[in-house]
Design a protein around this motif. Structure first.
Motif, PDB file in Angstrom:
ATOM      1  N   VAL A 104       0.841  -1.212   0.000  1.00  0.00           N
ATOM      2  CA  VAL A 104       0.000   0.000   0.000  1.00  0.00           C
ATOM      3  C   VAL A 104       0.867   1.250   0.000  1.00  0.00           C
ATOM      4  N   LEU A 105       1.921   1.263   0.804  1.00  0.00           N
ATOM      5  CA  LEU A 105       2.813   2.422   0.845  1.00  0.00           C
ATOM      6  C   LEU A 105       3.588   2.588  -0.462  1.00  0.00           C
ATOM      7  N   ALA A 106       3.908   1.472  -1.120  1.00  0.00           N
ATOM      8  CA  ALA A 106       4.691   1.546  -2.360  1.00  0.00           C
ATOM      9  C   ALA A 106       3.824   1.910  -3.560  1.00  0.00           C
ATOM     10  N   ILE A 107       2.635   1.305  -3.676  1.00  0.00           N
ATOM     11  CA  ILE A 107       1.791   1.506  -4.866  1.00  0.00           C
ATOM     12  C   ILE A 107       0.802   2.643  -4.671  1.00  0.00           C
ATOM     13  N   LYS A 108       0.342   2.855  -3.431  1.00  0.00           N
ATOM     14  CA  LYS A 108      -0.657   3.890  -3.120  1.00  0.00           C
ATOM     15  C   LYS A 108      -1.886   3.731  -4.013  1.00  0.00           C
ATOM     16  N   PRO A 109      -2.666   2.677  -3.821  1.00  0.00           N
ATOM     17  CA  PRO A 109      -3.776   2.382  -4.731  1.00  0.00           C
ATOM     18  C   PRO A 109      -4.876   3.426  -4.747  1.00  0.00           C
ATOM     19  N   GLY A 110      -5.029   4.210  -3.677  1.00  0.00           N
ATOM     20  CA  GLY A 110      -6.098   5.202  -3.666  1.00  0.00           C
ATOM     21  C   GLY A 110      -5.661   6.596  -4.061  1.00  0.00           C
ATOM     22  N   SER A 111      -4.400   6.771  -4.424  1.00  0.00           N
ATOM     23  CA  SER A 111      -3.896   8.120  -4.676  1.00  0.00           C
ATOM     24  C   SER A 111      -4.449   8.743  -5.946  1.00  0.00           C
ATOM     25  N   ASN A 112      -4.805   7.933  -6.936  1.00  0.00           N
ATOM     26  CA  ASN A 112      -5.298   8.462  -8.205  1.00  0.00           C
ATOM     27  C   ASN A 112      -6.809   8.425  -8.322  1.00  0.00           C
ATOM     28  N   SER A 113      -7.478   8.063  -7.241  1.00  0.00           N
ATOM     29  CA  SER A 113      -8.934   7.969  -7.315  1.00  0.00           C
ATOM     30  C   SER A 113      -9.559   9.349  -7.347  1.00  0.00           C
ATOM     31  N   ARG A 114     -10.548   9.509  -8.243  1.00  0.00           N
ATOM     32  CA  ARG A 114     -11.264  10.783  -8.338  1.00  0.00           C
ATOM     33  C   ARG A 114     -12.510  10.799  -7.474  1.00  0.00           C
ATOM     34  N   THR A 115     -12.780   9.688  -6.865  1.00  0.00           N
ATOM     35  CA  THR A 115     -13.977   9.582  -6.040  1.00  0.00           C
ATOM     36  C   THR A 115     -13.672  10.047  -4.622  1.00  0.00           C
ATOM     37  N   ILE A 116     -14.493  10.953  -4.123  1.00  0.00           N
ATOM     38  CA  ILE A 116     -14.346  11.454  -2.756  1.00  0.00           C
ATOM     39  C   ILE A 116     -15.478  10.878  -1.928  1.00  0.00           C
ATOM     40  N   THR A 117     -15.146  10.172  -0.889  1.00  0.00           N
ATOM     41  CA  THR A 117     -16.175   9.549  -0.066  1.00  0.00           C
ATOM     42  C   THR A 117     -16.310  10.273   1.252  1.00  0.00           C
ATOM     43  N   ALA A 118     -17.532  10.288   1.750  1.00  0.00           N
ATOM     44  CA  ALA A 118     -17.805  10.911   3.046  1.00  0.00           C
ATOM     45  C   ALA A 118     -18.037   9.869   4.119  1.00  0.00           C
TER      46      ALA A 118
END
Length: 325
Positions: A104-118
């Motif tokens: 997770v620290l190396a790939i950062k799977p959520g870093s490019n997500s355009r979805t913002i969740t509340a």
């Protein structure tokens, strides 16, 4: 004759693989028909039943197999096997946590997500540190309620507490010799960590209890024979029930895959958003299943671990196909 013998011996595995392929093809094709929400629910329903079957049988199977496996051993062998089972399970759990955190620290799977969740629970989970995850894994080894461990496990979450109000007096002197006093109020949120019980079976806690139970059951000898026969019967009956449920697995897996594809708003957008997540998860599964676990097995048993993986093909495919949330 050999191909026919292989097919007969692995018919359920072959049907399960075909079910995955059929589920993908049917899901992609039927999206063009724009099915209603009610139709999608009906498509998913057999898969939901299959998952419920697995959850129903998981707990009695784990408890009965662990207790009977250790209870049937004699002397110090039961204690060694029980300790080995616990150490092995705890070691694989910690290794899995380390692998997942590193990826997770190396790939950062959520870093490019355009979805913002509340979703508050997602935000709290995101702030949970690696130390908290490791400590939670150890906490779950020792559940405070064995009945509760059948339906829940422990997790540390981080929440915002009351804001800290601080009044700071600052005095200054300008060139005219006039003193000025400034009052500054700081609003810094306090991050509070607390351990809570969340839904989900505490497998490691149940394994710990059953391992210790099985070891002492073997030590009391004939005085525990009635209890041992009871759990032997439960284990045998549950295995037959699992075999029956597995014949439903191809249909259930096909239903799950088709339903997921039909319920997705946009395959392209969803694929773009999930590609890093999929890469991260698959990389973690492959590293853990093909490198970490076999290496640990090799160190402990000094035997070929891939023979065991080959024999567990049906279980691995079923776990892979039903592992989505």
């Amino acid at each position: 004759m050999k191909p026919l013998s292989f097919i007969r011996g692995n018919i359920l595995l072959i049907i399960t693989v075909l079910a995955v392929v059929v589920g993908v093809v049917v899901g992609v094709t039927c999206r063009q028909l724009a099915p209603s929400e009610e139709a999608i629910r009906l498509v998913k329903f057999p898969g939901e039943l299959f998952l419920r079957m697995l959850r129903l049988l998981m707990l009695p199977l784990i408890m009965a197999s662990m207790i009977t496996g250790l209870g049937n051993l004699k002397g110090a062998a039961a204690g060694r096997m029980g300790l080995l089972a616990l150490v092995y399970y705890m070691a694989t759990t910690v290794v899995a946590l380390v692998i997942s955190l590193a990826l997770v620290l190396a790939i950062k799977p959520g870093s490019n997500s355009r979805t913002i969740t509340a979703d508050i629970s997602y935000a709290e989970e995101a702030r949970t540190s690696g130390t908290d995850m490791v400590l939670d894994a150890i906490r779950n080894v020792f559940p405070d309620n064995i009945i509760g461990a059948a339906i829940q496990h422990t997790r540390t979450i981080t929440t915002d507490g009351d804001k800290r109000l601080e009044l700071i007096n600052i005095s200054s002197n300008d060139n005219g010799g006039v003193d000025h006093e400034f009052n500054i109020t700081r609003n810094d949120p306090l991050l509070l960590k607390k351990t809570v019980a969340v839904g989900g079976v505490n497998i490691v806690g149940i394994l710990t209890y059953c391992a210790v139970f099985g070891v002492f059951l073997s030590r009391i000898g004939k005085h525990g024979s009635v209890v041992l026969r009871f759990f032997n019967a439960i284990n045998t009956i549950t295995l037959h029930m699992v075999q029956l449920a597995m014949w439903f697995s191809p249909f259930g897996i096909m239903s799950l895959i088709t339903g997921q594809l039909l319920s997705s708003d946009s395959l392209r957008e969803t694929g773009e958003m999930l590609v890093l997540y999929i890469i991260t998860e698959l990389a973690g599964l492959l590293i853990h299943a093909l490198l970490a676990t076999p290496s640990l097995y090799l160190m402990i048993t000094r035997s070929n671990p891939f023979r065991v993986l080959g024999a567990a093909g049906q279980a691995l495919i079923t776990a892979f196909a039903t592992g989505s949330r």
